[in-house]
Design a protein around this motif. Structure first.
Motif, PDB file in Angstrom:
ATOM      1  N   TYR A 598       0.670  -1.320  -0.298  1.00  8.08           N
ATOM      2  CA  TYR A 598       0.198   0.053  -0.246  1.00  8.08           C
ATOM      3  C   TYR A 598       0.794   1.150  -0.148  1.00  8.08           C
ATOM      4  O   TYR A 598       0.279   2.277  -0.331  1.00  8.08           O
ATOM      5  CB  TYR A 598      -1.166   0.132   1.284  1.00  8.08           C
ATOM      6  N   GLY A 599       2.258   1.252   0.383  1.00  6.59           N
ATOM      7  CA  GLY A 599       2.476   2.516   0.311  1.00  6.59           C
ATOM      8  C   GLY A 599       4.290   2.578   0.636  1.00  6.59           C
ATOM      9  O   GLY A 599       4.734   1.317   0.452  1.00  6.59           O
ATOM     10  N   ALA A 600       4.971   3.652   0.835  1.00  3.48           N
ATOM     11  CA  ALA A 600       6.402   3.772   0.816  1.00  3.48           C
ATOM     12  C   ALA A 600       6.795   3.848   2.264  1.00  3.48           C
ATOM     13  O   ALA A 600       5.967   4.394   3.122  1.00  3.48           O
ATOM     14  CB  ALA A 600       6.997   4.966  -0.118  1.00  3.48           C
ATOM     15  N   MET A 601       8.135   3.797   2.676  1.00  2.00           N
ATOM     16  CA  MET A 601       8.452   4.183   3.867  1.00  2.00           C
ATOM     17  C   MET A 601       9.823   4.958   3.757  1.00  2.00           C
ATOM     18  O   MET A 601      10.241   4.797   2.806  1.00  2.00           O
ATOM     19  CB  MET A 601       8.582   2.759   4.776  1.00  2.00           C
ATOM     20  N   TRP A 602       9.974   5.547   4.873  1.00  2.00           N
ATOM     21  CA  TRP A 602      11.387   6.071   5.027  1.00  2.00           C
ATOM     22  C   TRP A 602      11.906   5.747   6.317  1.00  2.00           C
ATOM     23  O   TRP A 602      11.211   5.401   7.382  1.00  2.00           O
ATOM     24  CB  TRP A 602      11.226   7.693   4.702  1.00  2.00           C
ATOM     25  N   THR A 603      13.583   5.999   6.408  1.00  2.00           N
ATOM     26  CA  THR A 603      13.811   5.484   7.827  1.00  2.00           C
ATOM     27  C   THR A 603      14.039   6.476   9.034  1.00  2.00           C
ATOM     28  O   THR A 603      14.697   6.440   9.792  1.00  2.00           O
ATOM     29  CB  THR A 603      15.325   5.276   7.510  1.00  2.00           C
ATOM     30  N   GLY A 604      12.965   7.418   8.865  1.00  2.00           N
ATOM     31  CA  GLY A 604      12.689   8.188   9.922  1.00  2.00           C
ATOM     32  C   GLY A 604      13.678   9.271  10.327  1.00  2.00           C
ATOM     33  O   GLY A 604      14.575   9.738   9.451  1.00  2.00           O
ATOM     34  N   ASP A 605      13.910   9.737  11.502  1.00  2.00           N
ATOM     35  CA  ASP A 605      14.693  10.786  11.819  1.00  2.00           C
ATOM     36  C   ASP A 605      16.091  10.701  11.977  1.00  2.00           C
ATOM     37  O   ASP A 605      16.801  10.689  13.085  1.00  2.00           O
ATOM     38  CB  ASP A 605      13.941  11.460  13.388  1.00  2.00           C
ATOM     39  N   ASN A 606      16.433  10.563  10.744  1.00  2.00           N
ATOM     40  CA  ASN A 606      18.289  10.371  10.863  1.00  2.00           C
ATOM     41  C   ASN A 606      18.934  11.823  11.057  1.00  2.00           C
ATOM     42  O   ASN A 606      18.459  12.878  11.043  1.00  2.00           O
ATOM     43  CB  ASN A 606      18.613   9.658   9.399  1.00  2.00           C
ATOM     44  N   LEU A 607      20.330  11.687  11.241  1.00  2.00           N
ATOM     45  CA  LEU A 607      21.000  12.793  11.436  1.00  2.00           C
ATOM     46  C   LEU A 607      21.745  13.084  10.116  1.00  2.00           C
ATOM     47  O   LEU A 607      22.310  12.192   9.295  1.00  2.00           O
ATOM     48  CB  LEU A 607      22.130  12.581  12.479  1.00  2.00           C
ATOM     49  N   GLY A 608      22.313  14.391  10.138  1.00  2.00           N
ATOM     50  CA  GLY A 608      23.157  14.706   9.092  1.00  2.00           C
ATOM     51  C   GLY A 608      24.642  14.503   9.025  1.00  2.00           C
ATOM     52  O   GLY A 608      25.440  15.317   9.321  1.00  2.00           O
ATOM     53  N   THR A 609      24.816  13.132   9.126  1.00  2.00           N
ATOM     54  CA  THR A 609      26.172  12.770   9.364  1.00  2.00           C
ATOM     55  C   THR A 609      26.701  11.787   8.363  1.00  2.00           C
ATOM     56  O   THR A 609      25.739  10.964   7.760  1.00  2.00           O
ATOM     57  CB  THR A 609      26.313  11.920  10.768  1.00  2.00           C
ATOM     58  N   TRP A 610      27.750  11.429   8.264  1.00  2.00           N
ATOM     59  CA  TRP A 610      28.357  10.286   7.269  1.00  2.00           C
ATOM     60  C   TRP A 610      27.913   9.036   7.737  1.00  2.00           C
ATOM     61  O   TRP A 610      27.571   8.234   7.049  1.00  2.00           O
ATOM     62  CB  TRP A 610      29.863  10.676   7.155  1.00  2.00           C
ATOM     63  N   GLU A 611      28.010   8.782   9.116  1.00  2.00           N
ATOM     64  CA  GLU A 611      27.571   7.589   9.692  1.00  2.00           C
ATOM     65  C   GLU A 611      26.118   7.155   9.282  1.00  2.00           C
ATOM     66  O   GLU A 611      25.590   5.999   8.797  1.00  2.00           O
ATOM     67  CB  GLU A 611      27.748   7.454  11.232  1.00  2.00           C
ATOM     68  N   HIS A 612      25.145   8.272   9.498  1.00  2.00           N
ATOM     69  CA  HIS A 612      23.723   8.015   8.910  1.00  2.00           C
ATOM     70  C   HIS A 612      23.615   7.788   7.555  1.00  2.00           C
ATOM     71  O   HIS A 612      22.742   7.089   7.214  1.00  2.00           O
ATOM     72  CB  HIS A 612      23.072   9.168   9.580  1.00  2.00           C
ATOM     73  N   MET A 613      24.418   8.541   6.765  1.00  6.04           N
ATOM     74  CA  MET A 613      24.281   8.387   5.348  1.00  6.04           C
ATOM     75  C   MET A 613      24.707   7.113   4.988  1.00  6.04           C
ATOM     76  O   MET A 613      23.861   6.420   4.170  1.00  6.04           O
ATOM     77  CB  MET A 613      25.420   9.214   4.623  1.00  6.04           C
ATOM     78  N   ALA A 614      25.632   6.236   5.599  1.00  7.55           N
ATOM     79  CA  ALA A 614      26.149   5.035   5.168  1.00  7.55           C
ATOM     80  C   ALA A 614      25.196   3.923   5.679  1.00  7.55           C
ATOM     81  O   ALA A 614      24.899   2.975   4.938  1.00  7.55           O
ATOM     82  CB  ALA A 614      27.510   4.756   5.834  1.00  7.55           C
ATOM     83  N   VAL A 615      24.652   4.064   6.840  1.00  6.68           N
ATOM     84  CA  VAL A 615      23.530   3.108   7.610  1.00  6.68           C
ATOM     85  C   VAL A 615      22.330   3.038   6.962  1.00  6.68           C
ATOM     86  O   VAL A 615      21.573   2.273   6.654  1.00  6.68           O
ATOM     87  CB  VAL A 615      23.584   3.337   9.168  1.00  6.68           C
ATOM     88  N   GLY A 616      21.899   4.336   6.267  1.00  6.55           N
ATOM     89  CA  GLY A 616      20.682   4.413   5.572  1.00  6.55           C
ATOM     90  C   GLY A 616      20.801   3.496   4.355  1.00  6.55           C
ATOM     91  O   GLY A 616      19.485   2.699   3.983  1.00  6.55           O
TER      92      GLY A 616
END
Length: 960
Positions: A598-616
């Motif tokens: 039924y829909g799309a999802m996103w990974t929520g309230d991430n941080l603007g960091t290289w680590e969060h970019m990678a884990v996304g």
């Protein structure tokens, strides 16, 4: 907004929902959760007892019955702990070989929640009528398929699935199965009357070897300032599920961690807790942790070079999962759920594609999205007015950057009463939406599930008057909590009337009841905060003893809560709101198995960091293998102010995510891509154009998923399941079956990147046509990665269809011509697919589509490239009874042509390039370049305007 006479600003509400690094103390650990403590304690006692440990559960051999019609096994299960408690087990094999095992307590004091499968499954599976069970004194078994055997052993109860004699999945092999039976508070031992206190204590002591000596949090437990009443008493379910011959396990999203799940019982200080499945609002989550996040899909893959298997445990309550790897070639897991029944599907594989298909047949595939939804989405908290929206659109156009969707966060709504526009800042919402739609674009508005408790809010007052709200633990009074609206109530979406009520709200046509008439069919919906998030609740969510429709406690359905809101309610409302039914777009933060339909999802309230970019990237891959393929992470990070380098790299990550959205917190600086200075602004413009040029690839990948269940973005083990080197790779991936291999850069200061090639084949760098050669053992190659370029390779043997004309939005590309990139394999062959339809309606289900296959084949000195109609041979929709190549959609694009064919890797310069049935074509040839021992640049043949339609059969012959 006014709450108890006080005007609450966003700043005040942020105090209730603080924006800072995640506070671990806000969320439980296993040791703070009574049922998890109890489950882990059983595992600890089993380890201490070693060889003397034995499961107390066994099958009564005399009770085993096999239905002659459905090959369904039923049996009574006995527990030596409580011999008078009646447990029943059902087991069968489905048509595709999936094994289902169900166990429930029957005729007890109460009923366990058994409706999770009703939400997750797309339909009730069909039991195989071909299975023949063989019953013996110690077990009942069946053999089927390619060497598969399933066995139910009696003493102790154990379920084993083998392939060619080798154990694939073992249930209760370590004896940790435990279904806590219902009992009364006064009499700990169920169904035993007249026991005095000494008898009770004697019974408890006798069972202490398994359950422990204390009634640990049986009837209530506290966490911080909250007390959770448990009127039903203990009802948790524990079971060990082991994979004796599989060294890697994947899945059980959502967690911020690597794709191949690390052990939780070893020495890693960051992974001492079990993986938790309990949908929660965890802002600024840790980038490497087993903590629960916003979604929960209880599906796990286990993989080895010999086979892939899966387990899907359909339980909607809070669940903790310990993972161990006792050897490099084996994995053990222990699942501990607070309530529900054992309803376990064993997916026998044996390949990743088989597991994807088996799971898809159970829970469905992602609905084919609207084509525009694959474009770029621009969001922030918040665009503050209708003029602000118009200004953002204008600046995108002035910067010549494509965009398809503008989003509105919570501030569009008066006092956060969703679907009620703030007339001071959005006085003309319909005109604003129409201004956006004039450029082929859409809008998405947030509609959170909490309803402001205000008499002048018709959504709340109508839901209250109809009795459609979640109740307090007494089952009578409406539940009240705090969220962005202040004092709030929540619609009970488990109530069918609640679903129908909600769906009707989105119809802009005036009716008898209130609906969102100040909207249009160009406004789509974002369901946020639907875990549900409650600022003044335990762990920022709803109390577990709140009551839902049917008398079920929230603890029973917590992880399912977001699904009926998105699937049955919001999505249905968007489909039904117009005279012509159009595909909905709904973004959800909370999800469960089956939400992908039924829909799309996103990974929520991430941080603007290289680590969060990678884990996304890892999180999106994990969601994709679990069926939730329309997934992405907020580009730039929700929190923080990334510098220009990070933002450019994050756009590279974003354009290779199925769902592409930039989003930012209210406290961040404006960072729309047109605000970047040069050269970064041009970098991002070109990055977005690359995404738009590849929309045919994305759309085709979604079509494939809708039919087969294969992920839209695929980790290495899913594409090369026998390559040991690739089992743990999760920083590079393939885009569908296109042959595109991408490795986004997620570290600062990088100018080149190492890419792993898993086979003895040639790969071509997408932009420069540089060639890279793998080996049979796998090979790492170094690929240039300047800031304006993402490492992107095309696998030899692939044909990639693109649209290269820059446009403002995807809808303006409908009549644009195509370019075909033909990347020849070492043997000189290649193939690819292209799927097209109107991208808006459901007409494709009636055959209004174009589905082409492109094939390049080599014979002697001739390479032939041809296009053929795949839909003639393989109608892609199960309900598509008739397909006509001259269907209405095909006719609508009959003038859409192939404007260019680029052929990479020819062994020499052609002597002629001919269209079969036509004449010599216009072409250019560039020789390859390189020297011995060094990587080369491939030869490039460019065929200009071959004068063929994209929807036509045609053939081009290249003669050397």
């Amino acid at each position: 907004m006014k709450v108890q006479g006080i005007i609450l600003s966003a700043a005040v509400l942020l105090l209730l929902h603080p924006v800072s690094a995640v506070k671990s103390g806000d969320f439980k650990t296993c040791s703070q959760s009574g049922f998890c403590r109890r489950g882990r304690a059983i595992a600890a006692r089993a380890r201490d007892a070693t060889a003397s440990w034995k499961s107390p559960y066994s099958v009564d051999a005399s009770s085993v019955s096999v239905s002659s019609e459905e090959a369904l096994i039923t049996a009574k299960v006995q527990s030596s702990l409580y011999p008078d408690v009646d447990f029943r087990l059902e087991m069968h094999v489905e048509d595709d070989g999936v094994v289902r095992v169900r166990m429930d307590e029957v005729s007890g004091l109460r009923k366990r929640y058994d409706e999770a499968a009703d939400w997750a499954l797309v339909k009730e599976p069909t039991i195989s009528s071909d299975i023949r069970w063989t019953a013996g004194k110690k077990a009942v078994s069946a053999a089927y398929g390619a060497g598969v055997e399933v066995v139910l052993e009696y003493e102790p109860l154990r379920v084993v699935v083998r392939r060619h004699g080798k154990e694939q999945v073992v249930i209760n092999g370590r004896g940790l199965l435990h279904m806590e039976h219902f009992r009364t508070k006064e009499t700990p031992v169920a169904n035993e009357e007249g026991l005095d206190e000494q008898d009770v204590m004697t019974s408890l002591k006798a069972n202490a070897w398994f359950e422990g000596e204390d009634q640990d949090a049986y009837w209530e437990e506290s966490f911080s300032k909250w007390t959770d009443s448990k009127p039903k008493g203990p009802e948790s379910l524990s079971v060990d599920i082991d994979f004796p011959n599989h060294g890697h396990v994947y899945g059980i999203p959502e967690h911020a961690t690597s794709l191949s799940l690390p052990t939780t019982t070893g020495d890693d200080p960051f992974f001492t807790e079990p993986y938790r499945l309990y949908n929660l609002d965890v802002f600024e989550y840790i980038a490497s942790s087993p903590m629960s996040l916003y979604g929960a899909i209880p599906l796990m893959h286990a993989h080895s070079a010999e086979s892939t298997v899966g387990v899907f445990h359909v339980v909607g309550s809070e669940t903790w999962i310990d993972v161990a790897h006792p050897s490099p070639m084996s994995s053990q897991t222990h699942w501990i759920s607070e309530s529900g029944i054992l309803d376990l599907f064993i997916l026998p594989g044996p390949s990743p594609d088989d597991v994807f298909a088996q799971y898809a047949r159970l829970t469905g595939t992602a609905a084919l999205p609207a084509h525009w939804a694959l474009g770029y989405h621009q969001c922030r908290w918040n665009y503050v007015s209708s003029d602000d929206v118009r200004g953002v659109q204008k600046q995108f156009d002035e910067a010549d950057m494509p965009v398809d969707v503008f989003w509105l966060d919570i501030e569009y709504a008066e006092e956060h009463k969703y679907m009620i526009w703030d007339q001071k800042t959005f006085p003309d919402p319909i005109n604003m939406t129409n201004d956006v739609a004039a450029f082929g674009r859409k809008m998405v508005a947030i509609v959170d599930p909490h309803l402001k408790r205000a008499e002048d809010y018709p959504v709340y007052s109508a839901a209250r008057d109809k009795g459609l709200l979640i109740k307090q633990s007494n089952g009578e009074d409406d539940f009240e909590g705090w969220c962005w609206s202040g004092s709030s109530a929540w619609v009970d979406f488990f109530n069918p009337d609640g679903i129908e009520f909600w769906a009707k709200l989105f119809d802009p046509r005036p009716g008898k009841e209130w609906s969102w008439t100040q909207s249009t069919e160009d406004i789509y919906i974002w369901n946020d905060m639907n875990e549900p998030s409650i600022f003044n609740g335990p762990e920022i969510t709803l109390q577990k003893d709140a009551i839902h429709y049917g008398g079920w406690e929230h603890r029973d359905v917590h992880n399912i809560n977001g699904m009926p809101l998105v699937s049955a309610a919001t999505s249905t409302g968007l489909i039904q709101r117009g005279d012509v039914r159009k595909r909905p777009f709904v973004l959800t933060r909370s999800f469960f198995a089956g939400t992908q339909r039924y829909g799309a999802m996103w990974t929520g309230d991430n941080l603007g960091t290289w680590e969060h970019m990678a884990v996304g990237i890892k999180m999106v891959l994990s969601s994709n293998i679990a069926g939730m393929v329309f997934a992405g992470s907020d580009v730039g990070g929700f929190f923080g102010n990334p510098d220009a380098e990070m933002l450019v790299r994050w756009y590279h990550v974003g354009i290779f995510s199925p769902f592409l959205r930039a989003h930012a917190h209210i406290d961040t600086k404006r960072r729309e891509p047109y605000l970047l200075t040069e050269p970064y602004k041009s970098y991002v413009r070109n990055i977005l154009r690359l995404r738009y040029s590849m929309l045919p690839v994305w759309y085709t990948a979604f079509r494939e998923n809708s039919e087969t269940g294969r992920p839209v973005v695929r980790p290495h083990y899913a594409v090369f399941p026998q390559d040991l080197n690739g089992f743990a790779i999760d920083d590079q991936f393939f885009l569908g079956s296109s042959g595109l291999l991408v490795k986004p850069v997620t570290r600062p200061g990088v100018t080149e990147e190492t890419v792993y090639i898993p086979e003895d084949e040639v790969y071509y760098e997408y932009f420069s046509h540089q060639t890279y050669h793998g080996s049979a053992e796998g090979k790492n190659v170094t690929v240039p990665a300047p800031l304006d370029r993402v490492p992107l390779l095309v696998r030899g043997g692939s044909i990639v269809p693109t649209r290269e004309r820059p446009r403002r939005s995807s809808s303006l590309m409908a009549q644009d011509p195509f370019t075909l990139r033909v990347a020849l394999s070492k043997s000189g062959a290649a193939k690819g697919e292209l799927y097209l339809d109107d991208g808006v309606t459901f007409a494709h289900r009636d055959g209004a589509l174009v589905w082409r296959e492109f094939i390049a084949a080599k014979t002697s000195k001739t390479t032939t490239i041809k296009s053929r109609d795949l839909a003639v041979e393989k109608p892609f929709a199960a309900d598509l009874a008739i397909y006509d190549p001259a269907n209405a959609f095909s006719q609508s694009i009959k003038n859409v042509r192939v404007e260019k064919v680029i052929v990479l890797g020819l062994s020499g310069k052609p002597s002629s390039v001919m269209l079969t049935g036509g004449g010599e074509l216009v072409w250019e040839f560039e020789e390859g370049a390189g020297s011995a021992g060094k990587e080369e640049r491939a030869s490039v043949l460019t065929i200009k305007d071959p004068k063929v339609g994209i929807a036509q059969d045609w053939e081009v012959k290249i003669t050397l």
